[in-house]
Motif scaffolding. Structure first.
Motif, mmCIF file in Angstrom:
data_model
loop_
_atom_site.group_PDB
_atom_site.id
_atom_site.type_symbol
_atom_site.label_atom_id
_atom_site.label_comp_id
_atom_site.label_asym_id
_atom_site.label_seq_id
_atom_site.Cartn_x
_atom_site.Cartn_y
_atom_site.Cartn_z
ATOM 1 N N ASP A 144 -2.204 3.541 -5.498
ATOM 2 C CA ASP A 144 -0.791 4.508 -5.079
ATOM 3 C C ASP A 144 0.530 3.794 -4.860
ATOM 4 N N GLY A 145 0.279 2.704 -3.933
ATOM 5 C CA GLY A 145 1.493 2.028 -3.652
ATOM 6 C C GLY A 145 2.149 1.437 -4.673
ATOM 7 N N THR A 165 0.840 -1.285 0.022
ATOM 8 C CA THR A 165 0.202 0.156 0.170
ATOM 9 C C THR A 165 0.836 1.223 0.083
ATOM 10 N N GLN A 166 0.218 2.531 -0.157
ATOM 11 C CA GLN A 166 0.939 3.550 -0.200
ATOM 12 C C GLN A 166 1.157 4.065 1.276
ATOM 13 N N ASN A 167 0.280 4.327 1.998
ATOM 14 C CA ASN A 167 0.477 4.761 3.480
ATOM 15 C C ASN A 167 0.320 3.803 4.766
ATOM 16 N N HIS A 168 0.263 2.411 4.469
ATOM 17 C CA HIS A 168 0.219 1.416 5.364
ATOM 18 C C HIS A 168 -0.931 1.715 6.353
ATOM 19 N N PRO A 169 -1.968 1.826 6.032
ATOM 20 C CA PRO A 169 -3.153 1.955 6.744
ATOM 21 C C PRO A 169 -3.273 0.660 7.775
ATOM 22 N N ARG A 218 -11.259 3.539 -0.983
ATOM 23 C CA ARG A 218 -10.041 3.856 -0.299
ATOM 24 C C ARG A 218 -8.855 2.771 -0.522
ATOM 25 N N MET A 266 -7.302 -1.529 7.102
ATOM 26 C CA MET A 266 -7.769 -1.798 5.730
ATOM 27 C C MET A 266 -9.092 -2.501 5.625
ATOM 28 N N GLN A 269 -7.341 2.791 -3.662
ATOM 29 C CA GLN A 269 -6.418 3.956 -3.915
ATOM 30 C C GLN A 269 -5.203 3.674 -3.261
ATOM 31 N N GLU A 270 -5.128 3.118 -2.092
ATOM 32 C CA GLU A 270 -3.865 2.643 -1.148
ATOM 33 C C GLU A 270 -3.176 1.673 -2.173
#
Ligand SMILES: [Zn+2]
Length: 419
Positions: free
Chosen positions: A152-153, A131-135, A145, A138, A148-149
Motif C-alpha cells: 500500500d505504501g 510503508t503505508q501507515n508507519h506501523p 499485514r 512490523m 499489505q503495509e
C-alpha cells in the motif's frame, strides 16, 4: 628499484600536495558549477548508481553491507514525510546547497500531501517508501499485514507521483523493526532494503543543536556512511543548515544514490567496497593511533545495534515507569550484555541472526556521548519553536507523524493550550 623510486618521490612532497589540492579544486568547482548562485554550496559530488538485486540489504546498523562510499562520503536520508510545513523547508535547504538526498515516504503522508512528493521528484531527489501507515512494530506483525503495509505504501507514493518511473526501488522498515519474512518479501520484488549507518536521534525530544552534535560525532566516528534524518521534524529543519555547512568545512562530500535502469548502468564497485571498513582499510587505519580501538575491536563481539534506543513507539506516551526504565537502560549502557540486550531480539527467527550484523553502532556512541538520561528518557519541555507536533494536521495524521517522532510528539505531552 623500489628504494630508488621512493627516494625520487620524497624530495617533492609539494607535488603530492599540489595534486591533492587540484583534486579538491576540481570537486569544489564541479559543485559550484552545479549550483548557480551558490558558489559556496556543499553540492553533490557524485551519483552512485546501484542495483538493488546485487546488494539487497544495506546499512551497518543492521546489515553486513552498506553503500560503497569512499572516505568522507555521506548519503543523506530523510524519513516519514512529506509534512509540508517542515519537509518543504528541508527541500529548500537542500536546494540552496545543491544537495541530493533520498527520502523514504509514508504512503498516507503521500496521499495527504501528494504535491510534497512531486516536489521531491522535481528537485531530483531519490524517492523510496516506508510503508503505508508507519506501523511501529512490523517485527510483531503477521507477514500478511506487513505485505499489505509495504504494498500500500508503494501504491500510494506511485499515486502521488502519477509516474511509476520516479519511484526508486528503495525501502526502509519503520523503526528498523525488521523481520526475515518482511525483508524476504521486499527483496523478492527487487527492492533494496535501506537501514542506515548512523542516526542523529532527531525523533527524540532533543534540541536542534543536539541533533547537529550527534550527527557530526557519529559521522566523524565512522568517517563516512548513510545518515538517517527525519524531514518532518522541526528540529531537523533547524539543524540541517549547520550540518551541511559543517560537512563542507570538514571536507565531507555528498553522494546521491539512484537505481540502475536500462539507460543508467550500475557504478562499478568491488565487493569489499560494500563494507563500511574493508579489511584492507581496517588494517591500514588500525595502525593509526588516533582511531579508537573500539571501532574495530568490538565489531565482532558486541550484540546487534542498540535499536532499543530508537524507541519508535506506536504514538503512545511513555509512562513514568517506562521512562524511568528507559533512563536506567541508558545509564547501564556500558557494558552491554552480550546476549539479547533487547527483548525484541529474542523474537527474531534463528536464520535471521546471520544477516544482522553485530555492529555496535549506537552503543559505541553512547559510551562516548553519554547524554544525561533525562535528555532521552524523560524529555524536558521543548521550546515552542522546536516542538514538531503538527497542530494543523488532522488527528489521524498527527498520530501517524508521531510514530517516528515518538517521544517528541507523545512522550512529552506538552499541553497544547499552554502556549
Ligand atoms: Zn520512520
Amino acid at each position: 628499484m623500489g628504494g630508488n623510486a621512493l627516494v625520487g618521490v620524497r624530495p617533492r612532497p609539494w607535488a603530492a600536495l599540489g595534486l591533492g589540492l587540484l583534486v579538491c579544486s576540481i570537486v569544489q568547482t564541479a559543485s559550484a558549477a552545479d549550483c548557480p548562485g551558490h558558489p559556496d554550496a556543499l553540492g553533490t559530488s557524485r551519483t552512485l548508481v546501484v542495483d538493488p538485486k546485487e546488494h539487497p540489504r544495506i546499512g551497518t546498523m543492521q546489515y553486513a553491507e552498506t553503500l560503497p562510499l569512499g572516505d568522507h562520503e555521506v548519503v543523506l536520508t530523510f524519513d516519514d514525510g512529506p509534512l509540508p510545513r517542515n519537509s518543504n523547508q528541508v527541500v529548500d535547504i537542500l536546494a540552496s546547497q545543491c544537495v541530493k538526498a533520498t527520502f523514504f515516504i509514508v504512503g498516507r503522508m503521500a496521499l495527504a500531501a501528494p504535491e510534497g512528493v512531486r516536489k521531491l521528484r522535481d528537485a531530483g531527489h531519490s524517492i523510496g517508501t516506508h510503508t503505508q501507515n508507519h506501523p511501529s512494530s512490523m517485527n510483531r506483525m503477521s507477514i500478511e499485514r506487513a505485505r499489505q503495509e509495504i504494498d500500500d505504501g508503494i501504491a500510494s507514493v506511485k499515486t502521488a507521483l502519477g509516474d511509476d518511473t520516479a519511484l526508486s526501488p528503495f525501502f526502509r522498515i519503520p523503526g528498523l523493526s525488521r523481520t526475515q519474512a518482511a525483508e524476504d518479501y521486499v527483496v523478492a520484488q527487487g527492492i533494496q532494503l535501506w537501514s542506515a549507518d548512523f542516526p542523529a536521534d532527531d525523533w527524540h525530544h532533543i534540541s536542534s543543536s543536539r541533533v547537529y552534535d550527534i550527527a557530526m560525532k557519529r559521522l566523524e566516528a565512522k568517517g563516512k556512511g548513510i545518515l538517517l534524518l527525519h524531514d518532518i521534524q522541526a528540529r531537523t529543519v533547524a539543524a540541517l543548515p549547520r550540518i551541511l555547512r559543517e560537512l563542507k568545512a570538514r571536507g565531507y562530500r555528498i553522494v546521491h544514490v539512484v537505481p540502475a535502469t536500462s539507460e543508467l548502468p550500475v557504478t562499478p564497485t568491488a565487493p569489499q567496497q560494500w563494507q563500511l571498513h574493508p579489511p584492507s582499510e581496517t588494517v591500514a587505519i588500525s595502525h593509526w593511533p588516533k582511531i579508537p580501538n573500539f571501532v574495530f575491536a568490538n565489531a565482532e563481539t558486541l550484540p546487534a545495534p542498540a535499536l532499543s534506543d530508537l524507541d519508535w513507539r506506536d504514538g503512545r506516551s511513555m509512562t513514568l515507569a517506562e521512562a524511568s526504565s528507559h533512563a536506567g537502560r541508558l545509564a547501564r549502557r556500558v557494558p552491554l550484555p552480550r546476549e539479547a540486550p533487547w527483548p525484541r531480539q529474542s523474537s527474531l527467527a534463528p536464520d535471521s541472526a546471520a544477516i544482522v550484523l553485530p555492529v555496535p553502532a549506537q552503543s559505541i556512541f553512547e559510551i562516548q556521548e553519554k547524554p544525561p538520561p533525562a535528555t532521552q528518557g524523560i524529555a524536558p519541555p521543548a521550546d515552542h519553536a522546536e516542538r514538531p507536533v503538527p497542530r494543523e494536521q488532522t488527528d489521524g495524521l498527527a498520530k501517524l507523524i508521531s510514530v517516528d517522532a515518538g517521544d517528541s510528539a507523545h512522550t512529552m505531552p506538552v499541553p497544547i493550550g499552554a502556549q
